[in-house]
Design a protein around this motif. Structure first.
Motif, PDB file in Angstrom:
ATOM      1  N   ILE A 262       0.928  -1.299  -0.034  1.00 44.33           N
ATOM      2  CA  ILE A 262       0.086   0.097  -0.143  1.00 44.33           C
ATOM      3  C   ILE A 262       1.078   1.252   0.026  1.00 44.33           C
ATOM      4  CG2 ILE A 262      -1.794   1.307   1.119  1.00 44.33           C
ATOM      5  CD1 ILE A 262      -2.329  -1.277   2.806  1.00 44.33           C
ATOM      6  N   ASP A 263       0.715   2.286  -0.880  1.00 47.96           N
ATOM      7  CA  ASP A 263       1.310   3.409  -0.850  1.00 47.96           C
ATOM      8  C   ASP A 263       0.343   4.517  -1.071  1.00 47.96           C
ATOM      9  OD1 ASP A 263       3.314   5.271  -0.686  1.00 47.96           O
ATOM     10  OD2 ASP A 263       4.362   4.506  -2.206  1.00 47.96           O
ATOM     11  N   HIS A 264       0.611   5.793  -0.792  1.00 53.22           N
ATOM     12  CA  HIS A 264      -0.511   6.850  -0.861  1.00 53.22           C
ATOM     13  C   HIS A 264       0.218   8.246  -1.190  1.00 53.22           C
ATOM     14  CE1 HIS A 264      -3.714   9.583  -0.194  1.00 53.22           C
ATOM     15  NE2 HIS A 264      -4.658   8.227  -0.293  1.00 53.22           N
ATOM     16  N   PRO A 265      -0.276   9.208  -1.921  1.00 53.71           N
ATOM     17  CA  PRO A 265       0.608  10.465  -2.154  1.00 53.71           C
ATOM     18  C   PRO A 265       0.548  11.005  -0.790  1.00 53.71           C
ATOM     19  CG  PRO A 265      -1.203  10.270  -3.739  1.00 53.71           C
ATOM     20  CD  PRO A 265      -1.112   8.752  -2.802  1.00 53.71           C
ATOM     21  N   LEU A 266      -0.001  10.767   0.178  1.00 56.63           N
ATOM     22  CA  LEU A 266      -0.133  11.399   1.380  1.00 56.63           C
ATOM     23  C   LEU A 266       1.108  11.570   2.144  1.00 56.63           C
ATOM     24  CD1 LEU A 266      -0.453   9.874   4.510  1.00 56.63           C
ATOM     25  CD2 LEU A 266      -2.373   9.191   3.455  1.00 56.63           C
ATOM     26  N   PHE A 267       2.078  10.436   1.947  1.00 55.46           N
ATOM     27  CA  PHE A 267       3.244  10.208   2.301  1.00 55.46           C
ATOM     28  C   PHE A 267       4.187  11.393   1.678  1.00 55.46           C
ATOM     29  CE2 PHE A 267       1.671   6.174   3.299  1.00 55.46           C
ATOM     30  CZ  PHE A 267       1.541   6.189   4.582  1.00 55.46           C
ATOM     31  N   ASP A 268       3.730  12.077   0.697  1.00 53.61           N
ATOM     32  CA  ASP A 268       4.819  12.982   0.142  1.00 53.61           C
ATOM     33  C   ASP A 268       4.287  14.557   0.638  1.00 53.61           C
ATOM     34  OD1 ASP A 268       6.254  11.178  -1.714  1.00 53.61           O
ATOM     35  OD2 ASP A 268       4.440  11.218  -3.165  1.00 53.61           O
ATOM     36  N   SER A 269       3.310  14.428   1.637  1.00 53.38           N
ATOM     37  CA  SER A 269       3.054  15.933   2.076  1.00 53.38           C
ATOM     38  C   SER A 269       3.965  16.498   3.120  1.00 53.38           C
ATOM     39  CB  SER A 269       1.586  15.648   3.089  1.00 53.38           C
ATOM     40  OG  SER A 269       1.404  16.819   3.917  1.00 53.38           O
ATOM     41  N   GLU A 270       4.127  18.007   2.606  1.00 48.11           N
ATOM     42  CA  GLU A 270       5.034  18.923   3.464  1.00 48.11           C
ATOM     43  C   GLU A 270       4.776  18.746   4.987  1.00 48.11           C
ATOM     44  OE1 GLU A 270       5.200  22.504   1.697  1.00 48.11           O
ATOM     45  OE2 GLU A 270       5.742  21.927  -0.270  1.00 48.11           O
ATOM     46  N   THR A 271       3.718  18.415   5.283  1.00 50.15           N
ATOM     47  CA  THR A 271       3.244  18.300   6.755  1.00 50.15           C
ATOM     48  C   THR A 271       4.059  17.471   7.533  1.00 50.15           C
ATOM     49  OG1 THR A 271       1.123  18.880   6.111  1.00 50.15           O
ATOM     50  CG2 THR A 271       1.478  18.222   8.503  1.00 50.15           C
ATOM     51  N   TRP A 272       4.664  16.280   7.106  1.00 49.97           N
ATOM     52  CA  TRP A 272       5.433  15.560   7.648  1.00 49.97           C
ATOM     53  C   TRP A 272       6.674  16.117   8.294  1.00 49.97           C
ATOM     54  CZ3 TRP A 272       3.653  10.788   9.216  1.00 49.97           C
ATOM     55  CH2 TRP A 272       2.527  10.326   8.167  1.00 49.97           C
ATOM     56  N   TYR A 273       7.120  17.206   7.705  1.00 53.21           N
ATOM     57  CA  TYR A 273       8.279  17.863   8.089  1.00 53.21           C
ATOM     58  C   TYR A 273       7.979  18.667   9.182  1.00 53.21           C
ATOM     59  CZ  TYR A 273       9.955  16.011   4.012  1.00 53.21           C
ATOM     60  OH  TYR A 273      10.513  15.192   2.634  1.00 53.21           O
ATOM     61  N   LEU A 274       6.544  19.032   9.581  1.00 51.06           N
ATOM     62  CA  LEU A 274       6.266  19.776  10.696  1.00 51.06           C
ATOM     63  C   LEU A 274       6.446  18.953  11.879  1.00 51.06           C
ATOM     64  CD1 LEU A 274       3.212  21.650   9.851  1.00 51.06           C
ATOM     65  CD2 LEU A 274       5.201  22.593   9.931  1.00 51.06           C
ATOM     66  N   ILE A 275       6.322  17.566  11.623  1.00 53.95           N
ATOM     67  CA  ILE A 275       6.164  16.532  12.891  1.00 53.95           C
ATOM     68  C   ILE A 275       7.451  16.294  13.308  1.00 53.95           C
ATOM     69  CG2 ILE A 275       5.366  14.328  13.707  1.00 53.95           C
ATOM     70  CD1 ILE A 275       3.512  14.490  11.202  1.00 53.95           C
ATOM     71  N   ARG A 276       8.314  17.460  14.163  1.00 58.87           N
ATOM     72  CA  ARG A 276       9.608  17.239  14.594  1.00 58.87           C
ATOM     73  C   ARG A 276       9.614  17.514  16.220  1.00 58.87           C
ATOM     74  NH1 ARG A 276      12.950  17.043  10.517  1.00 58.87           N
ATOM     75  NH2 ARG A 276      12.187  18.088   8.646  1.00 58.87           N
TER      76      ARG A 276
ATOM     77  N   TYR B 246       9.164  19.234  20.181  1.00 65.27           N
ATOM     78  CA  TYR B 246       9.986  20.271  20.887  1.00 65.27           C
ATOM     79  C   TYR B 246      10.816  19.459  21.815  1.00 65.27           C
ATOM     80  CZ  TYR B 246       7.232  23.837  18.605  1.00 65.27           C
ATOM     81  OH  TYR B 246       6.607  24.651  17.765  1.00 65.27           O
ATOM     82  N   GLY B 247      12.115  19.607  22.036  1.00 66.08           N
ATOM     83  CA  GLY B 247      12.680  18.916  23.232  1.00 66.08           C
ATOM     84  C   GLY B 247      12.599  17.599  23.233  1.00 66.08           C
ATOM     85  N   HIS B 248      12.046  17.058  24.567  1.00 66.45           N
ATOM     86  CA  HIS B 248      11.997  15.541  24.760  1.00 66.45           C
ATOM     87  C   HIS B 248      11.048  15.008  23.844  1.00 66.45           C
ATOM     88  CE1 HIS B 248       8.694  16.963  27.163  1.00 66.45           C
ATOM     89  NE2 HIS B 248       8.154  15.696  27.048  1.00 66.45           N
ATOM     90  N   HIS B 249      10.270  15.497  23.059  1.00 67.81           N
ATOM     91  CA  HIS B 249       9.315  15.009  22.303  1.00 67.81           C
ATOM     92  C   HIS B 249       9.936  14.600  20.749  1.00 67.81           C
ATOM     93  CE1 HIS B 249       5.560  16.228  24.264  1.00 67.81           C
ATOM     94  NE2 HIS B 249       6.300  17.147  24.730  1.00 67.81           N
ATOM     95  N   ASP B 250      11.004  15.221  20.417  1.00 66.75           N
ATOM     96  CA  ASP B 250      11.848  14.741  19.175  1.00 66.75           C
ATOM     97  C   ASP B 250      11.940  13.250  18.996  1.00 66.75           C
ATOM     98  OD1 ASP B 250      12.068  17.317  18.626  1.00 66.75           O
ATOM     99  OD2 ASP B 250      14.069  17.532  19.150  1.00 66.75           O
ATOM    100  N   ASP B 251      12.320  12.579  20.239  1.00 62.45           N
ATOM    101  CA  ASP B 251      12.539  11.081  19.870  1.00 62.45           C
ATOM    102  C   ASP B 251      11.172  10.293  19.811  1.00 62.45           C
ATOM    103  OD1 ASP B 251      15.179  11.097  20.146  1.00 62.45           O
ATOM    104  OD2 ASP B 251      15.215  10.839  22.616  1.00 62.45           O
ATOM    105  N   ALA B 252      10.120  10.778  20.325  1.00 64.23           N
ATOM    106  CA  ALA B 252       8.893  10.215  20.374  1.00 64.23           C
ATOM    107  C   ALA B 252       8.156  10.243  18.803  1.00 64.23           C
ATOM    108  CB  ALA B 252       7.874  10.962  21.419  1.00 64.23           C
ATOM    109  N   LEU B 253       8.556  11.342  18.250  1.00 69.45           N
ATOM    110  CA  LEU B 253       8.039  11.568  16.879  1.00 69.45           C
ATOM    111  C   LEU B 253       8.969  11.060  15.699  1.00 69.45           C
ATOM    112  CD1 LEU B 253       6.132  15.063  17.469  1.00 69.45           C
ATOM    113  CD2 LEU B 253       5.390  12.705  17.525  1.00 69.45           C
ATOM    114  N   LYS B 254      10.160  10.834  16.035  1.00 65.23           N
ATOM    115  CA  LYS B 254      11.099  10.490  15.095  1.00 65.23           C
ATOM    116  C   LYS B 254      10.750   9.203  14.356  1.00 65.23           C
ATOM    117  CE  LYS B 254      15.913   9.339  14.784  1.00 65.23           C
ATOM    118  NZ  LYS B 254      17.330   9.328  15.215  1.00 65.23           N
ATOM    119  N   GLY B 255      10.762   9.328  13.033  1.00 61.04           N
ATOM    120  CA  GLY B 255      10.470   8.232  11.991  1.00 61.04           C
ATOM    121  C   GLY B 255       8.919   7.957  11.920  1.00 61.04           C
ATOM    122  N   LEU B 256       8.099   8.976  12.251  1.00 61.68           N
ATOM    123  CA  LEU B 256       6.567   8.734  12.505  1.00 61.68           C
ATOM    124  C   LEU B 256       6.285   8.464  10.911  1.00 61.68           C
ATOM    125  CD1 LEU B 256       4.642   8.543  14.606  1.00 61.68           C
ATOM    126  CD2 LEU B 256       4.098  11.000  14.063  1.00 61.68           C
ATOM    127  N   ARG B 257       6.601   8.916   9.986  1.00 59.75           N
ATOM    128  CA  ARG B 257       6.142   8.803   8.781  1.00 59.75           C
ATOM    129  C   ARG B 257       6.278   7.299   8.002  1.00 59.75           C
ATOM    130  NH1 ARG B 257       8.270  11.915   3.223  1.00 59.75           N
ATOM    131  NH2 ARG B 257      10.127  11.477   3.922  1.00 59.75           N
TER     132      ARG B 257
END
Length: 409
Positions: free
Chosen positions: A108-122, A124-135
């Motif tokens: 399964i693939d989808h164009p949504l994985f090319d969204s620029e919004t993924w680059y917002l998901i970084r 702050y501080g201690h949350h970086d590790d929790a959201l790393k590799g989310l895509r």
């Protein structure tokens, strides 16, 4: 419907804890409502609706962003497949994954994985590790259904036509995003009655949340599309009609007063006049395709309706006090059961057998005994909706008792 402290409330009996929550939430927004399948939730009750011109609430959308239902009518008649339901449900259970990862051999693939919004998901501080590799994790989970009250059903309608119905949301993606925005907003409480987190739409965090919520919503739609397509493929059928809605989401909508609002629905389905919705019942009872009807009561609910039958029994009450590691009932020091289950597998299976449903998976916390009766719940919505189609289950697939999935609800 009753108006309680300026809030339209459907359902009988009213869950007093849920009512207390929605009354508290009303302090922060311009309007609120409570649908007939309501029950106690985190900050905001399930079945709750809030609306605000400028504020949006991650609490009011919930952890499973974009959770929703999709129903697809096929070109098959039930008589074409009824005798083959055991094999069909075996195929569904083997080809659709109800756990953390996708085990079936389909890409399964989808164009949504090319969204620029993924680059917002970084984060702050201690949350970086929790959201790393989310895509990458989201890509791996796309098309998985999860557990809890999430399902894949095959139905026959009143004209003996075959429908496929699914219920699930944005999986780990939505859960991690919701957790991040709640904590980044200062919410660190496990108190079920804590005030809802409210973000201004033009704040930095609010703007990020809206973008990420929409991404998670697109992801949830893509997942339900993929699973419905796969099940229709298993049936060897074609899609004729589809009905697709989120019920954990926020939309920008215009009210009767002419103003635009963020309408936040948590376990509540948008239901404008003429808009169709798929509302699921239990594994052994008919579900429905409904349509919104214009009226004063509909407007009081901001054109929202139920998302299902609504629970009358908690999961813990159904299963009893269970040791999470062993799956066995917890014992007191004297050897007696700490809390006995109110529902047994035999009780659930008896209901399923009487309904002639081919069931795969499921646990007693999703037994029919745990839920209200959907016709009664819809009746409590008054004249805000009408039933278009009655969908009687022939096959139901859910996660089994042994499936671990932290994103089940």
């Amino acid at each position: 419907m009753k108006i309680i402290e300026g809030i339209a409330v459907c359902g009988s009996p009213i869950d007093e804890n849920a009512l207390k929550q929605i009354v508290n939430c009303r302090r922060f927004v311009e309007g609120a409502a409570l649908n007939a399948d309501h029950h106690y939730g985190y900050s905001i009750p399930i079945g709750g609706v809030l609306w605000s011109q400028e504020l949006i609430s991650p609490s009011a959308v919930g952890f499973d962003i974009g959770c929703g239902n999709k129903a697809v009518r096929t070109d098959l008649n039930a008589s074409d497949i009824r005798d083959n339901m055991p094999q069909i449900m075996d195929d569904v259970a083997s080809k659709i994954s109800f756990g953390m990862g996708r085990s079936a051999n389909w890409d399964i693939d989808h164009p949504l994985f090319d969204s620029e919004t993924w680059y917002l998901i970084r984060g702050y501080g201690h949350h970086d590790d929790a959201l790393k590799g989310l895509r990458d994790k989201a890509r791996a989970q796309l098309g998985t259904v999860g557990s809890g009250n999430h399902y894949v059903d095959i139905f026959a309608d009143e004209e003996d036509r075959v429908w496929v119905g699914v219920h699930f949301g944005s999986r780990g993606l939505g859960h991690k995003l919701a957790t991040y925005f709640l904590e980044a907003s200062g919410m660190h409480s496990n108190n079920m009655d804590s005030d809802p987190v409210m973000l201004h739409q033009r704040s930095d965090l609010g703007e990020q949340y809206i973008k990420c919520m929409n991404l998670a919503g697109e992801y949830a739609y893509a997942g339900r599309d993929a699973v419905c397509t796969k099940v229709v493929e298993i049936l060897g059928a074609n899609m004729v009609q589809e009905v697709h809605n989120h019920h954990n989401f926020a939309w920008r909508e215009k009210a009767k007063d002419g103003y635009d609002y963020w309408v936040m629905r948590k376990g509540a389905t948008p239901c404008y006049p003429g808009q169709q919705s798929f509302v699921g019942a239990t594994m052994a009872e008919p579900s429905y395709i409904i349509e919104g009807v214009e009226g004063v009561e509909s407007a009081d609910l901001f054109y929202s309706t139920v998302h299902g039958a609504g629970r009358v029994m908690s999961r813990g009450a159904a299963t009893g006090h269970v040791n999470r590691k062993t799956g066995e009932l917890t014992l007191n020091e004297d050897g007696t059961v700490k809390r006995a289950p109110r529902v047994t597998r035999e009780m659930m299976d008896e209901k399923v057998a009487a309904a002639k449903v081919e069931l795969r998976g499921a646990n007693v916390d999703e037994a029919p005994q745990c839920y209200k009766r959907l016709p009664e719940v819809l009746a409590e919505q008054g004249k805000t909706v009408k039933v278009l189609h009655t969908l009687t289950p022939m096959g139901v697939a859910m996660a089994g008792k042994d499936i671990f999935d932290p994103y089940k609800d």
